[in-house]
Design an enzyme around this catalytic site. Structure first.
Site, PDB file in Angstrom:
ATOM      1  N   CYS A  92       0.844  -1.201   0.000  1.00 23.29           N
ATOM      2  CA  CYS A  92       0.000   0.000   0.000  1.00 23.29           C
ATOM      3  C   CYS A  92       0.877   1.248   0.000  1.00 23.29           C
ATOM      4  O   CYS A  92       1.902   1.301   0.677  1.00 23.29           O
ATOM      5  CB  CYS A  92      -0.880   0.032   1.244  1.00 23.29           C
ATOM      6  SG  CYS A  92      -2.316  -1.018   1.135  1.00 23.29           S
ATOM      7  N   HIS A  93       0.427   2.253  -0.742  1.00 28.23           N
ATOM      8  CA  HIS A  93       1.114   3.537  -0.745  1.00 28.23           C
ATOM      9  C   HIS A  93       0.747   4.320   0.516  1.00 28.23           C
ATOM     10  O   HIS A  93      -0.417   4.298   0.926  1.00 28.23           O
ATOM     11  CB  HIS A  93       0.686   4.379  -1.961  1.00 28.23           C
ATOM     12  CG  HIS A  93       1.157   3.830  -3.255  1.00 28.23           C
ATOM     13  ND1 HIS A  93       0.481   2.824  -3.924  1.00 28.23           N
ATOM     14  CD2 HIS A  93       2.227   4.137  -4.008  1.00 28.23           C
ATOM     15  CE1 HIS A  93       1.130   2.540  -5.038  1.00 28.23           C
ATOM     16  NE2 HIS A  93       2.186   3.318  -5.120  1.00 28.23           N
ATOM     17  N   MET A 129      -8.241   0.193   0.972  1.00 25.03           N
ATOM     18  CA  MET A 129      -7.514  -0.556   2.000  1.00 25.03           C
ATOM     19  C   MET A 129      -7.565   0.163   3.346  1.00 25.03           C
ATOM     20  O   MET A 129      -7.660  -0.471   4.392  1.00 25.03           O
ATOM     21  CB  MET A 129      -6.065  -0.797   1.576  1.00 25.03           C
ATOM     22  CG  MET A 129      -5.926  -1.700   0.358  1.00 25.03           C
ATOM     23  SD  MET A 129      -6.760  -3.288   0.545  1.00 25.03           S
ATOM     24  CE  MET A 129      -5.861  -3.990   1.918  1.00 25.03           C
ATOM     25  N   ASP A 144     -11.236  -6.902  21.787  1.00 23.05           N
ATOM     26  CA  ASP A 144     -10.241  -6.784  22.853  1.00 23.05           C
ATOM     27  C   ASP A 144     -10.856  -6.252  24.140  1.00 23.05           C
ATOM     28  O   ASP A 144     -10.565  -6.757  25.228  1.00 23.05           O
ATOM     29  CB  ASP A 144      -9.101  -5.868  22.406  1.00 23.05           C
ATOM     30  CG  ASP A 144      -8.064  -5.698  23.491  1.00 23.05           C
ATOM     31  OD1 ASP A 144      -7.543  -6.715  23.994  1.00 23.05           O
ATOM     32  OD2 ASP A 144      -7.774  -4.545  23.863  1.00 23.05           O
TER      33      ASP A 144
END
Length: 176
Positions: A92-93, A129, A144
């Site tokens: 990914c950029h 993304m 969590d």
């Protein structure tokens, strides 16, 4: 040693072969060169769900979880994750994100929390993304914070539901 060159293809919705962009002509993974692309306002929206026991959902809704404001902390985690996507996904950029909006909705009927993330930038490549990463980390944060009372929570249906901008224009999922 003999090298095997592979050509990778994906099928588009019209069944036309299209080369996967993260592989070169010899099949080696590489970062896509976006230098020649035009900057445009790009938006991606992703969604996902976490299912849990009804008692766990009740703790979240009432704000009685031991670790604090579950959805508030999950929202911050999701925003932080969107900004760090290129550190997590190798090809990914790094992007100058202009906006991240994360919303949670409660579904009491299915004992679920739905997470929506909208990510925006003005640049040469999309933010799908980043939106997906935001959703997944938001849901992981809920897990969590509540795992002490419910280790059986299930995250599912993480997907891009729409994208806008760039050469390919607008796309909206037909699956809701």
């Amino acid at each position: 040693m003999r090298t095997i060159n592979l050509l990778f293809h994906a099928m588009t919705t019209d069944s036309t072969p299209q080369s996967l962009t993260h592989f070169d002509s010899t099949g080696k993974a590489h970062m896509v060169d976006v230098a020649e692309k035009q900057d445009s306002h790009r938006i991606a929206v992703a969604r996902g769900t976490i299912r849990m026991k009804s008692t766990t959902l009740e703790l979240i809704v009432q704000g009685n979880a031991k670790k604090g404001d579950v959805l508030g902390i999950a929202r911050i985690a999701a925003i932080m994750a969107a900004k760090r996507t290129s550190d997590l996904i190798p090809l990914c950029h790094p992007l100058a994100i202009t906006r991240v909006a994360v919303n949670f909705s409660i579904d009491e009927k299915t004992h679920s929390v739905h997470c929506n993330a909208q990510v925006e930038t003005v640049g040469k490549t999309g933010v799908e993304m980043e939106a997906l990463t935001a959703v997944q980390v938001g849901l992981l944060t809920i897990y969590d914070m509540c795992k002490a009372v419910d280790r059986g929570m299930v995250m599912s249906d993480i997907r891009v539901i729409e994208k806008h901008g760039g050469k390919s224009g607008d796309w909206v999922s037909l699956i809701d």
